[in-house]
Design a protein around this motif. Structure first.
Motif, PDB file in Angstrom:
ATOM      1  N   GLN A 299     160.819  53.704  25.518  1.00 40.71           N
ATOM      2  CA  GLN A 299     161.042  54.513  24.289  1.00 40.71           C
ATOM      3  C   GLN A 299     159.692  55.435  23.903  1.00 40.71           C
ATOM      4  O   GLN A 299     159.807  55.956  22.730  1.00 40.71           O
ATOM      5  CB  GLN A 299     161.787  54.042  23.318  1.00 40.71           C
ATOM      6  N   GLY A 300     158.916  55.722  24.912  1.00 43.60           N
ATOM      7  CA  GLY A 300     158.112  56.720  24.573  1.00 43.60           C
ATOM      8  C   GLY A 300     156.544  56.319  24.486  1.00 43.60           C
ATOM      9  O   GLY A 300     155.739  56.785  23.801  1.00 43.60           O
ATOM     10  N   HIS A 301     156.063  55.142  25.289  1.00 45.21           N
ATOM     11  CA  HIS A 301     154.736  55.089  25.256  1.00 45.21           C
ATOM     12  C   HIS A 301     153.699  56.025  25.599  1.00 45.21           C
ATOM     13  O   HIS A 301     154.135  56.870  26.701  1.00 45.21           O
ATOM     14  CB  HIS A 301     154.575  53.990  26.451  1.00 45.21           C
ATOM     15  N   VAL A 302     152.721  56.257  25.049  1.00 42.95           N
ATOM     16  CA  VAL A 302     151.864  57.354  25.082  1.00 42.95           C
ATOM     17  C   VAL A 302     150.802  57.160  26.102  1.00 42.95           C
ATOM     18  O   VAL A 302     150.367  58.131  26.869  1.00 42.95           O
ATOM     19  CB  VAL A 302     150.631  57.297  23.687  1.00 42.95           C
ATOM     20  N   ASP A 303     150.738  56.062  26.873  1.00 45.18           N
ATOM     21  CA  ASP A 303     149.800  55.955  28.007  1.00 45.18           C
ATOM     22  C   ASP A 303     150.328  56.390  29.570  1.00 45.18           C
ATOM     23  O   ASP A 303     149.786  56.328  30.358  1.00 45.18           O
ATOM     24  CB  ASP A 303     149.245  54.188  28.214  1.00 45.18           C
ATOM     25  N   ILE A 304     151.705  57.026  29.472  1.00 47.31           N
ATOM     26  CA  ILE A 304     152.062  57.658  30.542  1.00 47.31           C
ATOM     27  C   ILE A 304     151.941  59.073  30.328  1.00 47.31           C
ATOM     28  O   ILE A 304     152.182  60.142  31.417  1.00 47.31           O
ATOM     29  CB  ILE A 304     153.519  57.078  30.659  1.00 47.31           C
TER      30      ILE A 304
ATOM     31  N   TRP B  42     165.947  61.117  36.366  1.00 48.68           N
ATOM     32  CA  TRP B  42     164.744  61.926  36.373  1.00 48.68           C
ATOM     33  C   TRP B  42     163.835  60.881  36.373  1.00 48.68           C
ATOM     34  O   TRP B  42     163.811  59.836  35.642  1.00 48.68           O
ATOM     35  CB  TRP B  42     164.473  62.770  35.079  1.00 48.68           C
ATOM     36  N   VAL B  43     162.378  61.173  37.216  1.00 48.35           N
ATOM     37  CA  VAL B  43     161.499  60.278  37.159  1.00 48.35           C
ATOM     38  C   VAL B  43     160.469  60.474  36.277  1.00 48.35           C
ATOM     39  O   VAL B  43     160.282  61.775  35.745  1.00 48.35           O
ATOM     40  CB  VAL B  43     160.764  60.245  38.586  1.00 48.35           C
ATOM     41  N   ASP B  44     159.604  59.578  35.778  1.00 52.07           N
ATOM     42  CA  ASP B  44     158.657  59.560  34.947  1.00 52.07           C
ATOM     43  C   ASP B  44     157.520  59.491  35.660  1.00 52.07           C
ATOM     44  O   ASP B  44     156.468  59.021  35.134  1.00 52.07           O
ATOM     45  CB  ASP B  44     158.622  58.992  33.734  1.00 52.07           C
ATOM     46  N   TYR B  45     157.376  59.718  36.959  1.00 53.04           N
ATOM     47  CA  TYR B  45     156.052  59.443  37.809  1.00 53.04           C
ATOM     48  C   TYR B  45     154.807  60.295  37.170  1.00 53.04           C
ATOM     49  O   TYR B  45     154.921  61.409  36.802  1.00 53.04           O
ATOM     50  CB  TYR B  45     156.129  59.858  39.137  1.00 53.04           C
ATOM     51  N   SER B  46     153.619  59.519  36.757  1.00 51.52           N
ATOM     52  CA  SER B  46     152.751  60.124  36.001  1.00 51.52           C
ATOM     53  C   SER B  46     151.178  59.631  36.524  1.00 51.52           C
ATOM     54  O   SER B  46     151.177  58.263  36.629  1.00 51.52           O
ATOM     55  CB  SER B  46     152.974  59.879  34.659  1.00 51.52           C
ATOM     56  N   TYR B  47     150.296  60.528  36.631  1.00 49.97           N
ATOM     57  CA  TYR B  47     149.032  60.225  37.083  1.00 49.97           C
ATOM     58  C   TYR B  47     148.296  59.595  35.945  1.00 49.97           C
ATOM     59  O   TYR B  47     147.159  59.028  36.173  1.00 49.97           O
ATOM     60  CB  TYR B  47     148.182  61.125  37.839  1.00 49.97           C
ATOM     61  N   ILE B  48     148.555  60.166  34.792  1.00 53.15           N
ATOM     62  CA  ILE B  48     148.127  59.495  33.481  1.00 53.15           C
ATOM     63  C   ILE B  48     147.877  58.016  33.354  1.00 53.15           C
ATOM     64  O   ILE B  48     147.090  57.548  32.826  1.00 53.15           O
ATOM     65  CB  ILE B  48     148.492  60.009  32.086  1.00 53.15           C
ATOM     66  N   ASN B  49     148.778  57.523  33.874  1.00 54.80           N
ATOM     67  CA  ASN B  49     149.211  56.021  33.727  1.00 54.80           C
ATOM     68  C   ASN B  49     147.808  55.156  34.687  1.00 54.80           C
ATOM     69  O   ASN B  49     148.367  54.346  35.610  1.00 54.80           O
ATOM     70  CB  ASN B  49     150.462  55.417  33.828  1.00 54.80           C
ATOM     71  N   HIS B  50     146.904  55.448  34.534  1.00 54.33           N
ATOM     72  CA  HIS B  50     145.768  54.990  35.481  1.00 54.33           C
ATOM     73  C   HIS B  50     144.915  53.774  34.845  1.00 54.33           C
ATOM     74  O   HIS B  50     145.237  53.489  33.722  1.00 54.33           O
ATOM     75  CB  HIS B  50     144.645  56.106  35.783  1.00 54.33           C
ATOM     76  N   TYR B  51     143.961  53.135  35.550  1.00 52.59           N
ATOM     77  CA  TYR B  51     143.270  52.089  34.771  1.00 52.59           C
ATOM     78  C   TYR B  51     142.063  52.296  35.042  1.00 52.59           C
ATOM     79  O   TYR B  51     141.533  52.320  36.315  1.00 52.59           O
ATOM     80  CB  TYR B  51     143.978  50.682  35.147  1.00 52.59           C
ATOM     81  N   LEU B  52     141.010  52.258  34.076  1.00 54.36           N
ATOM     82  CA  LEU B  52     139.673  52.597  34.342  1.00 54.36           C
ATOM     83  C   LEU B  52     138.895  51.004  34.547  1.00 54.36           C
ATOM     84  O   LEU B  52     139.145  50.100  33.639  1.00 54.36           O
ATOM     85  CB  LEU B  52     138.806  53.094  33.314  1.00 54.36           C
TER      86      LEU B  52
ATOM     87  N   GLU C 133     145.449  65.919  44.649  1.00 54.91           N
ATOM     88  CA  GLU C 133     145.015  67.089  43.750  1.00 54.91           C
ATOM     89  C   GLU C 133     144.516  66.037  42.454  1.00 54.91           C
ATOM     90  O   GLU C 133     143.609  66.371  41.713  1.00 54.91           O
ATOM     91  CB  GLU C 133     146.072  67.911  43.134  1.00 54.91           C
ATOM     92  N   ALA C 134     145.317  65.230  41.996  1.00 57.53           N
ATOM     93  CA  ALA C 134     145.241  64.415  40.885  1.00 57.53           C
ATOM     94  C   ALA C 134     143.893  63.590  41.065  1.00 57.53           C
ATOM     95  O   ALA C 134     143.050  63.247  40.188  1.00 57.53           O
ATOM     96  CB  ALA C 134     146.367  63.310  41.017  1.00 57.53           C
ATOM     97  N   ALA C 135     143.688  62.973  42.303  1.00 57.96           N
ATOM     98  CA  ALA C 135     142.311  62.143  42.554  1.00 57.96           C
ATOM     99  C   ALA C 135     141.199  63.154  42.345  1.00 57.96           C
ATOM    100  O   ALA C 135     140.253  62.703  41.957  1.00 57.96           O
ATOM    101  CB  ALA C 135     142.712  61.573  43.949  1.00 57.96           C
ATOM    102  N   GLU C 136     141.559  64.433  42.670  1.00 55.23           N
ATOM    103  CA  GLU C 136     140.153  65.280  42.595  1.00 55.23           C
ATOM    104  C   GLU C 136     139.827  65.439  41.017  1.00 55.23           C
ATOM    105  O   GLU C 136     138.840  65.535  40.602  1.00 55.23           O
ATOM    106  CB  GLU C 136     140.322  66.564  43.238  1.00 55.23           C
ATOM    107  N   ILE C 137     140.962  65.629  40.124  1.00 55.59           N
ATOM    108  CA  ILE C 137     140.742  65.891  38.884  1.00 55.59           C
ATOM    109  C   ILE C 137     140.079  64.603  38.222  1.00 55.59           C
ATOM    110  O   ILE C 137     139.283  64.659  37.298  1.00 55.59           O
ATOM    111  CB  ILE C 137     142.155  66.006  38.029  1.00 55.59           C
ATOM    112  N   PHE C 138     140.456  63.282  38.507  1.00 57.40           N
ATOM    113  CA  PHE C 138     139.843  62.169  38.239  1.00 57.40           C
ATOM    114  C   PHE C 138     138.324  62.097  38.668  1.00 57.40           C
ATOM    115  O   PHE C 138     137.498  61.714  37.855  1.00 57.40           O
ATOM    116  CB  PHE C 138     140.731  61.133  38.448  1.00 57.40           C
TER     117      PHE C 138
ATOM    118  N   VAL D 152     138.079  53.847  39.210  1.00 56.95           N
ATOM    119  CA  VAL D 152     139.437  54.331  38.350  1.00 56.95           C
ATOM    120  C   VAL D 152     140.553  54.030  39.740  1.00 56.95           C
ATOM    121  O   VAL D 152     140.358  54.217  40.632  1.00 56.95           O
ATOM    122  CB  VAL D 152     139.532  55.842  38.428  1.00 56.95           C
ATOM    123  N   VAL D 153     141.385  52.962  39.035  1.00 52.41           N
ATOM    124  CA  VAL D 153     142.712  52.606  40.028  1.00 52.41           C
ATOM    125  C   VAL D 153     143.824  53.491  39.515  1.00 52.41           C
ATOM    126  O   VAL D 153     144.283  53.641  38.485  1.00 52.41           O
ATOM    127  CB  VAL D 153     143.077  51.286  39.730  1.00 52.41           C
ATOM    128  N   LEU D 154     144.296  54.398  40.282  1.00 50.90           N
ATOM    129  CA  LEU D 154     145.008  55.699  39.957  1.00 50.90           C
ATOM    130  C   LEU D 154     146.423  55.463  40.822  1.00 50.90           C
ATOM    131  O   LEU D 154     146.512  55.113  41.833  1.00 50.90           O
ATOM    132  CB  LEU D 154     144.384  56.913  40.776  1.00 50.90           C
TER     133      LEU D 154
END
Length: 346
Positions: free
Chosen positions: A214-219, A280-290, A307-312, A295-297
């Motif tokens: 119902q809306g976790h911020v970490d995603i 609809w999927v909520d696939y997100s690279y934001i939900n990583h772990y340091l 592309e996401a890996a390069e940003i990180f 970084v586990v992405l």
């Protein structure tokens, strides 16, 4: 347990990028999230891949249900510590404690009230509501309990006084009916040592499905360092997150942190896939772990993974980025950040 608030004893939640003592995880066991043996086996392989990736950077302790140690050991290997406790589900970010530290070099744990992500019909939490206390006892820390219903995936801090929250989580009727925004903020600040909350109106559209939080911020949003926040963006206007993400990014760009800094927003595009099994999927690279040095992405076998890996890599130049396929984890309602919980080094 102490009757004080953590801040009264000088505790605050450090940012995730500070050094860790270890990572805590929980092992999937039969429950409504996994509807058959095949799904459970696939989940265990996915959780195991994350555990092995994290272990390459720092120690991992895996909580397993009694009788599941052999199945876990066969997948995670010998380097992961196993401890047996009764479990309902496997989302350690949410059922485990939030660790806090003070300048005296002490560690403590916050035990939020857990009720199955807003008492959802499918959820069970008789065992999981006790896991935060079990983990804090195993870590040898004092525990601060609160009646606020909250989960670790519903908060993100910059370590300098700022916390990200979501209207549909902390103020949701399934979690904290009757609480005002001011009351929620006061309780959050008293337990995390934060002084400013930035509220987002909602999470990603897919996070309101059957197994959603119902809306976790970490995603959807996460600090990369003080003053810099990563935000999920959906480039395709066909997806409902296209407009949601525009709104969230605009709110963050207009916000200042606890130190008065205008936030710098780094947009991280969503994977190209829009739907899975008609939803609809909520696939997100934001939900990583340091981790310590890494970084586990989340990866999705998608053209945007690299592309996401390069940003990180640009955001965390001193860390190695490890991609782990997270599609099975997302099918269960979360991602890599959701199944890990850091214990900071003191």
């Amino acid at each position: 347990m102490t009757t004080n608030k953590p801040t009264a004893d000088g505790f605050r939640m450090p940012a995730e990028w500070t050094p860790h003592e270890r990572t805590w995880m929980a092992w999937p066991s039969p429950n409504p999230t996994f509807t058959n043996e095949r799904e459970l086996a696939e989940a265990r392989e996915a959780w195991g891949a994350v555990a092995r990736a994290v272990r390459s950077y720092e120690p991992v302790t895996l909580v397993v249900s009694p009788g599941d140690a052999d199945s876990a050991r066969a997948i995670v290997g010998e380097d992961v510590q196993l401890v047996e406790r009764e479990l309902d589900d496997a989302w350690m970010r949410d059922i485990g404690p939030t660790f806090v530290t003070n300048e005296a070099g002490e560690l403590a744990a916050v035990d939020w009230t857990f009720n199955g992500w807003g008492a959802q019909e499918w959820a069970r939490w008789d065992h999981d509501e006790k896991i935060a206390r079990h983990v804090s006892d195993l870590a040898g820390t004092r525990t601060y309990s609160t009646r606020l219903v909250n989960e670790g995936g519903a908060i993100h801090v910059d370590g300098e006084g700022t916390v990200l929250l979501t209207d549909t989580v902390q103020l949701g009727e399934g979690r904290n009916p009757g609480w005002t925004r001011q009351e929620v903020e006061a309780e959050i600040h008293a337990h995390l040592g934060t002084t400013k909350a930035i509220w987002l109106p909602y999470g990603l559209a897919g996070d309101y499905g059957t197994y959603g939080t119902q809306g976790h911020v970490d995603i959807v949003a996460a600090f990369a360092r003080p003053g810099v926040v990563m935000v999920h963006t959906q480039p395709d206007p066909a997806h409902p997150d296209h407009e949601r993400c525009k709104t969230i990014a605009a709110i963050l760009r207009a916000s200042t942190d606890a130190r008065g800094r205008q936030l710098e927003v780094v947009e991280v595009p969503a994977p190209t896939v829009l739907e899975e099994d008609g939803e609809w999927v909520d696939y997100s690279y934001i939900n990583h772990y340091l981790c310590n040095g890494g970084v586990v992405l989340c990866a999705f076998d998608d053209p945007r993974d690299e592309e996401a890996a390069e940003i990180f890599r640009g955001l965390f130049p001193e860390r190695t980025v490890t991609l782990v396929d997270a599609r099975t984890i997302f099918a269960g309602g979360g991602g890599i950040h959701c199944i890990t919980q850091q214990q900071p080094k003191v």
